[in-house]
Design a protein around this motif. Sequence first.
Motif, PDB file in Angstrom:
ATOM      1  N   ASN A 194       0.796  -1.228   0.000  1.00 13.51           N
ATOM      2  CA  ASN A 194       0.000   0.000   0.000  1.00 13.51           C
ATOM      3  C   ASN A 194       0.829   1.278   0.000  1.00 13.51           C
ATOM      4  O   ASN A 194       0.382   2.302  -0.508  1.00 13.51           O
ATOM      5  CB  ASN A 194      -0.948   0.024   1.196  1.00 13.51           C
ATOM      6  CG  ASN A 194      -1.962  -1.105   1.153  1.00 13.51           C
ATOM      7  OD1 ASN A 194      -2.016  -1.849   0.176  1.00 13.51           O
ATOM      8  ND2 ASN A 194      -2.756  -1.243   2.192  1.00 13.51           N
ATOM      9  N   VAL A 195       2.004   1.208   0.611  1.00 13.41           N
ATOM     10  CA  VAL A 195       2.834   2.409   0.716  1.00 13.41           C
ATOM     11  C   VAL A 195       3.862   2.465  -0.416  1.00 13.41           C
ATOM     12  O   VAL A 195       3.989   3.471  -1.119  1.00 13.41           O
ATOM     13  CB  VAL A 195       3.543   2.474   2.089  1.00 13.41           C
ATOM     14  CG1 VAL A 195       4.475   3.680   2.162  1.00 13.41           C
ATOM     15  CG2 VAL A 195       2.511   2.527   3.215  1.00 13.41           C
ATOM     16  N   LEU A 212       9.504   9.212   3.905  1.00  8.76           N
ATOM     17  CA  LEU A 212       8.116   9.321   3.454  1.00  8.76           C
ATOM     18  C   LEU A 212       7.367   8.013   3.716  1.00  8.76           C
ATOM     19  O   LEU A 212       6.212   8.028   4.175  1.00  8.76           O
ATOM     20  CB  LEU A 212       8.065   9.661   1.967  1.00  8.76           C
ATOM     21  CG  LEU A 212       6.660   9.798   1.358  1.00  8.76           C
ATOM     22  CD1 LEU A 212       5.856  10.880   2.082  1.00  8.76           C
ATOM     23  CD2 LEU A 212       6.754  10.106  -0.138  1.00  8.76           C
ATOM     24  N   ASP A 213       8.005   6.879   3.447  1.00  8.69           N
ATOM     25  CA  ASP A 213       7.395   5.579   3.757  1.00  8.69           C
ATOM     26  C   ASP A 213       7.045   5.497   5.237  1.00  8.69           C
ATOM     27  O   ASP A 213       5.970   4.999   5.617  1.00  8.69           O
ATOM     28  CB  ASP A 213       8.354   4.434   3.424  1.00  8.69           C
ATOM     29  CG  ASP A 213       8.620   4.273   1.940  1.00  8.69           C
ATOM     30  OD1 ASP A 213       7.840   4.776   1.120  1.00  8.69           O
ATOM     31  OD2 ASP A 213       9.642   3.626   1.606  1.00  8.69           O
ATOM     32  N   GLN A 215       6.452   7.962   7.451  1.00  8.95           N
ATOM     33  CA  GLN A 215       5.333   8.816   7.835  1.00  8.95           C
ATOM     34  C   GLN A 215       4.005   8.280   7.304  1.00  8.95           C
ATOM     35  O   GLN A 215       2.989   8.284   8.013  1.00  8.95           O
ATOM     36  CB  GLN A 215       5.570  10.245   7.323  1.00  8.95           C
ATOM     37  CG  GLN A 215       6.701  10.972   8.019  1.00  8.95           C
ATOM     38  CD  GLN A 215       6.460  11.126   9.522  1.00  8.95           C
ATOM     39  OE1 GLN A 215       5.319  11.258   9.978  1.00  8.95           O
ATOM     40  NE2 GLN A 215       7.533  11.085  10.307  1.00  8.95           N
ATOM     41  N   THR A 216       4.012   7.795   6.070  1.00  6.72           N
ATOM     42  CA  THR A 216       2.772   7.283   5.468  1.00  6.72           C
ATOM     43  C   THR A 216       2.283   6.031   6.187  1.00  6.72           C
ATOM     44  O   THR A 216       1.085   5.899   6.497  1.00  6.72           O
ATOM     45  CB  THR A 216       2.993   6.979   3.974  1.00  6.72           C
ATOM     46  OG1 THR A 216       3.492   8.141   3.317  1.00  6.72           O
ATOM     47  CG2 THR A 216       1.695   6.544   3.315  1.00  6.72           C
ATOM     48  N   SER A 217       3.189   5.111   6.461  1.00  6.70           N
ATOM     49  CA  SER A 217       2.790   3.874   7.140  1.00  6.70           C
ATOM     50  C   SER A 217       2.407   4.145   8.591  1.00  6.70           C
ATOM     51  O   SER A 217       1.472   3.511   9.117  1.00  6.70           O
ATOM     52  CB  SER A 217       3.911   2.837   7.062  1.00  6.70           C
ATOM     53  OG  SER A 217       5.111   3.331   7.621  1.00  6.70           O
ATOM     54  N   ASN A 219       1.021   6.901   9.750  1.00  7.44           N
ATOM     55  CA  ASN A 219      -0.312   7.509   9.729  1.00  7.44           C
ATOM     56  C   ASN A 219      -1.401   6.461   9.514  1.00  7.44           C
ATOM     57  O   ASN A 219      -2.473   6.526  10.133  1.00  7.44           O
ATOM     58  CB  ASN A 219      -0.386   8.573   8.631  1.00  7.44           C
ATOM     59  CG  ASN A 219       0.439   9.804   8.950  1.00  7.44           C
ATOM     60  OD1 ASN A 219       0.772  10.049  10.108  1.00  7.44           O
ATOM     61  ND2 ASN A 219       0.783  10.578   7.929  1.00  7.44           N
ATOM     62  N   ALA A 220      -1.120   5.487   8.664  1.00  6.28           N
ATOM     63  CA  ALA A 220      -2.103   4.431   8.393  1.00  6.28           C
ATOM     64  C   ALA A 220      -2.335   3.575   9.635  1.00  6.28           C
ATOM     65  O   ALA A 220      -3.482   3.250   9.984  1.00  6.28           O
ATOM     66  CB  ALA A 220      -1.635   3.557   7.236  1.00  6.28           C
TER      67      ALA A 220
END
Length: 331
Positions: A194-195, A212-213, A215-217, A219-220
């Motif tokens: 997903n990321v 970035l990976d 922060q995105t993961s 947040n999820a």
Amino acid sequence: MKYLFVLVFATFAYGDDCIKVKAAFDIGSGTTKMKVGRVNTCLQKIEKILLEANEPVAYKEKLQNHPKNLLGEDIQQDGLNALLKLKKMAQAYSPVSYQAVATSAFRTADNGEVVAKKLAIDSGIDIDVISQKEEALLGFAAAVSKSNKEVSQVLVWDIGGGSMQMTSYNKLGKFDIYEGKIASASFKKLIIKNVQKHDPKEVKTPNPISKLDYQTSKNAAKAYAQSTVPKTIKEKIQSGAQVLGIGGVHYYSVRGQTKVESKYDHSTLESTISSKLAKHDADIGGDYASTDVSNLILVKSYMEALNIKEVEAFRINLADGVLLSGKSLIK
């Protein structure tokens, strides 16, 4: 086999017939763990762990990549080899019993029960596939036996390869349990698919993980925790309950990477994650390099989402609960 869970607070006299040497196995989704212990079966107390050993077996990862949601013959053989190797080590202590519990990968595989029965026959180990509730309560029983806190002031947080549990005991004499579906193997897959937008059947590791990976993961995972953890568990945390981390993710992966004695907080996790970003598996090292960094992110995410200030990691897994409980675990 069904199990009955009992918290024992009373003390009474006992004889030598209460003392048994037992071998217990926790067949997790990523690792098979074994403990041989001298147990007071009358007081439900582990007097001494005589031997502890683990073998990596990637049940959950193989299951996730199987087109028919099956535990294939290759992973079955890996699992049997691990059990036989561990059992041979245990035999030096002449245990009176060999008991095991199998968890998430066996619950979710279409042939999980069949494979567990086959492994039991081939290994000579009594194996039960347990529910996630039973898994939570087994872990809780083992953890509270090591804590000096009141039983109602403890929250036990167990993260395995395929599932996550948070368990507490309230003053009304009932358990509050969070049965999470995201854990070590599934969170790794989430990052890859997903990321990072890769195919988990082809890409086996999320490393190197970028900022970035991360922060995105994170947040999820935070959003998932905030929406799925029940209010009773959140209230227990806010009441100041001691959060005990058990299982391999907390003790071996997170504690091992942070290099703390037993307790870690937000700043410790953040600095450790920062030091691991952009590193390949070979740089991280070890049998679990592909999940070590994502484990740190998963734990950090939940701690932020639920306002957990500190976790104390205990060297406990479901094998401790099996040693304590024998053939009477939980209903």
